[in-house]
Design an enzyme around this catalytic site. Structure first.
Site, PDB file in Angstrom:
ATOM      1  N   TRP A 241       9.505  59.727  47.893  1.00  0.00           N
ATOM      2  CA  TRP A 241       9.001  60.532  49.005  1.00  0.00           C
ATOM      3  C   TRP A 241       8.254  59.646  49.998  1.00  0.00           C
ATOM      4  O   TRP A 241       8.476  59.712  51.206  1.00  0.00           O
ATOM      5  CB  TRP A 241       8.075  61.608  48.449  1.00  0.00           C
ATOM      6  CG  TRP A 241       7.792  62.747  49.389  1.00  0.00           C
ATOM      7  CD1 TRP A 241       8.287  62.921  50.655  1.00  0.00           C
ATOM      8  CD2 TRP A 241       6.963  63.877  49.121  1.00  0.00           C
ATOM      9  NE1 TRP A 241       7.810  64.094  51.202  1.00  0.00           N
ATOM     10  CE2 TRP A 241       7.004  64.693  50.279  1.00  0.00           C
ATOM     11  CE3 TRP A 241       6.202  64.273  48.029  1.00  0.00           C
ATOM     12  CZ2 TRP A 241       6.293  65.897  50.350  1.00  0.00           C
ATOM     13  CZ3 TRP A 241       5.501  65.468  48.115  1.00  0.00           C
ATOM     14  CH2 TRP A 241       5.547  66.264  49.259  1.00  0.00           C
TER      15      TRP A 241
ATOM     16  N   SER B 169       8.003  64.766  34.633  1.00  0.00           N
ATOM     17  CA  SER B 169       9.042  64.141  35.447  1.00  0.00           C
ATOM     18  C   SER B 169       9.547  62.853  34.801  1.00  0.00           C
ATOM     19  O   SER B 169      10.753  62.569  34.788  1.00  0.00           O
ATOM     20  CB  SER B 169       8.491  63.851  36.847  1.00  0.00           C
ATOM     21  OG  SER B 169       9.492  63.315  37.692  1.00  0.00           O
TER      22      SER B 169
ATOM     23  N   HIS C 157       5.714  49.489  41.228  1.00  0.00           N
ATOM     24  CA  HIS C 157       4.884  50.265  40.303  1.00  0.00           C
ATOM     25  C   HIS C 157       3.822  49.381  39.644  1.00  0.00           C
ATOM     26  O   HIS C 157       3.274  49.743  38.605  1.00  0.00           O
ATOM     27  CB  HIS C 157       5.748  50.862  39.188  1.00  0.00           C
ATOM     28  CG  HIS C 157       6.700  51.933  39.624  1.00  0.00           C
ATOM     29  ND1 HIS C 157       6.361  52.928  40.521  1.00  0.00           N
ATOM     30  CD2 HIS C 157       7.998  52.185  39.249  1.00  0.00           C
ATOM     31  CE1 HIS C 157       7.404  53.737  40.685  1.00  0.00           C
ATOM     32  NE2 HIS C 157       8.396  53.298  39.936  1.00  0.00           N
TER      33      HIS C 157
ATOM     34  N   MET D 216      15.686  65.277  51.518  1.00  0.00           N
ATOM     35  CA  MET D 216      15.898  64.148  50.626  1.00  0.00           C
ATOM     36  C   MET D 216      16.979  64.447  49.593  1.00  0.00           C
ATOM     37  O   MET D 216      17.776  63.571  49.241  1.00  0.00           O
ATOM     38  CB  MET D 216      14.579  63.769  49.938  1.00  0.00           C
ATOM     39  CG  MET D 216      13.559  63.163  50.889  1.00  0.00           C
ATOM     40  SD  MET D 216      12.152  62.407  50.016  1.00  0.00           S
ATOM     41  CE  MET D 216      11.399  63.837  49.263  1.00  0.00           C
TER      42      MET D 216
ATOM     43  N   LYS E   9       7.082  58.193  39.014  1.00  0.00           N
ATOM     44  CA  LYS E   9       7.206  59.646  39.146  1.00  0.00           C
ATOM     45  C   LYS E   9       5.998  60.284  39.820  1.00  0.00           C
ATOM     46  O   LYS E   9       5.591  61.399  39.504  1.00  0.00           O
ATOM     47  CB  LYS E   9       7.465  60.304  37.783  1.00  0.00           C
ATOM     48  CG  LYS E   9       8.533  59.618  36.927  1.00  0.00           C
ATOM     49  CD  LYS E   9       9.791  59.262  37.709  1.00  0.00           C
ATOM     50  CE  LYS E   9      10.547  60.471  38.243  1.00  0.00           C
ATOM     51  NZ  LYS E   9      11.724  60.042  39.059  1.00  0.00           N
ATOM     52  N   SER E  10       5.460  59.569  40.784  1.00  0.00           N
ATOM     53  CA  SER E  10       4.270  60.049  41.491  1.00  0.00           C
ATOM     54  C   SER E  10       4.510  60.252  42.978  1.00  0.00           C
ATOM     55  O   SER E  10       3.553  60.383  43.747  1.00  0.00           O
ATOM     56  CB  SER E  10       3.109  59.060  41.284  1.00  0.00           C
ATOM     57  OG  SER E  10       2.791  58.923  39.921  1.00  0.00           O
ATOM     58  N   GLY E  11       5.765  60.262  43.398  1.00  0.00           N
ATOM     59  CA  GLY E  11       6.071  60.433  44.811  1.00  0.00           C
ATOM     60  C   GLY E  11       6.551  59.160  45.477  1.00  0.00           C
ATOM     61  O   GLY E  11       6.475  59.033  46.707  1.00  0.00           O
TER      62      GLY E  11
ATOM     63  N   LYS F 255      12.691  68.774  40.975  1.00  0.00           N
ATOM     64  CA  LYS F 255      12.060  69.987  41.495  1.00  0.00           C
ATOM     65  C   LYS F 255      11.142  69.706  42.679  1.00  0.00           C
ATOM     66  O   LYS F 255      11.067  70.493  43.606  1.00  0.00           O
ATOM     67  CB  LYS F 255      11.259  70.688  40.392  1.00  0.00           C
ATOM     68  CG  LYS F 255      12.117  71.370  39.331  1.00  0.00           C
ATOM     69  CD  LYS F 255      11.245  72.202  38.379  1.00  0.00           C
ATOM     70  CE  LYS F 255      12.087  72.945  37.359  1.00  0.00           C
ATOM     71  NZ  LYS F 255      11.240  73.760  36.445  1.00  0.00           N
TER      72      LYS F 255
END
Length: 307
Positions: A49, A149, A99, A243, A44-46, A269
């Site tokens: 993305w 998140s 991860h 995205m 949940k750190s990008g 979000k």
């Protein structure tokens, strides 16, 4: 059905994707190639993305690959059973994601070296002398936003235990008793690599504040020269809205028994500071106390400090 996490070297992993065997193979036997590029994050750190950004850079800004191929196929999760199989058959140069904390990262990575030959054609360009082998892009994020998140994600994903409450999840997060282990240990471990030529560190907040500038820096690190039009395409197609609308990365193609998006939205979000809508003053102060104790002299390295 109760979730029983897989444990490897004292760290919990989601059972549907990981096995002790796949994690051990990744750690001990996986052979890193010198033109590999790894997208590494704490959950949940990008992660998604950065997968989109790296895929778009790889394609010279052309969004066709991102729109036609699942992100887990473009950039395999090489620690998982299916992702490992994909990674082993993936044509070079490989984009890979995970991860993993630094101590469980493939041991062969730390012996990778630059090779300048015909096979060393990365990102569509020939390597130049001085390139330092396989590369890691490490994205980190304000841990309070990570926690929020992660809490919502755990409620949606069947491979994670549904949190009893936000308060309980906060306690588990601070103690490191969550899948993928302690955020503090993860970040401290990887931050020891800062300054090495084949490591690139960036924060979620930097991506939010200046995505174009971040893409330019990534291109320089990856030695991929993109013109302004291509950079604009990367920025536009890696926007949160793009995205959300792209089924190849928004997880809507996953079956409900894996990712139940009736319980929430995978790309929820995409903002900074949402933790302020969830933490009480007491919870925030307790978090800050542990953060300051755990992170010590590293606090000044991050844009969020202890807030």
């Amino acid at each position: 059905m109760a979730v029983e996490y897989v444990t490897y070297q004292g760290i919990k992993f989601p059972p549907a994707y990981n096995s002790e065997q796949s994690l051990r193979f990744t750690h001990k036997e996986f052979q890193v190639q010198d033109d590999d590029v790894f997208n590494v994050t704490y959950p949940k750190s990008g992660t998604v993305w950065m997968i989109e950004i790296l895929s778009l850079i790889r394609s010279g800004g052309d969004p066709a690959w991102n729109r036609a191929v699942l992100n887990s196929t473009r950039v395999p999760w090489f620690t998982t059973r299916l992702g490992l199989e994909s990674a082993l058959s993936y044509p070079r140069p490989r984009l890979l994601t995970c991860h993993l904390p630094v101590q469980l990262f493939p041991t062969s990575f730390f012996g990778s070296r630059a090779k300048v030959d015909q096979a060393g054609c990365a990102w569509g360009l020939q390597y130049r002398a001085g390139v330092t082998g396989a590369k890691v892009v490490y994205t980190l994020r304000n841990p309070k936003d990570v926690l929020v998140s992660y809490f919502y994600f755990s409620k949606m994903c069947s491979s994670y235990k549904d949190p009893e409450s936000f308060e309980q999840f906060l306690r588990d997060f601070l103690s490191g008793d969550v899948p993928h282990g302690s955020w503090f240990d993860h970040v401290r471990g990887w931050m020891e690599m800062k300054g090495k030529k084949n490591f690139f560190f960036i924060t979620y907040e930097e991506l939010q504040q200046d995505l174009r500038g971040s893409v330019r820096r990534l291109c320089q690190f990856l030695e991929q020269e993109l013109d302004e039009g291509a950079i604009t395409s990367v920025v536009e197609n890696a926007s949160f809205r793009a995205m959300q609308e792209n089924k190849m990365c928004n997880s809507t193609l996953l079956p409900k028994d894996i990712m139940d998006q009736e319980k929430g939205t995978f790309l929820r979000k995409g903002i900074c500071g949402d933790w302020k809508n969830h933490f009480t003053v007491a919870q925030s102060e307790a978090f800050d106390t542990i953060y300051q104790d755990q992170m010590g002299g590293l606090m000044e390295a991050f844009p969020w400090g202890a807030h």
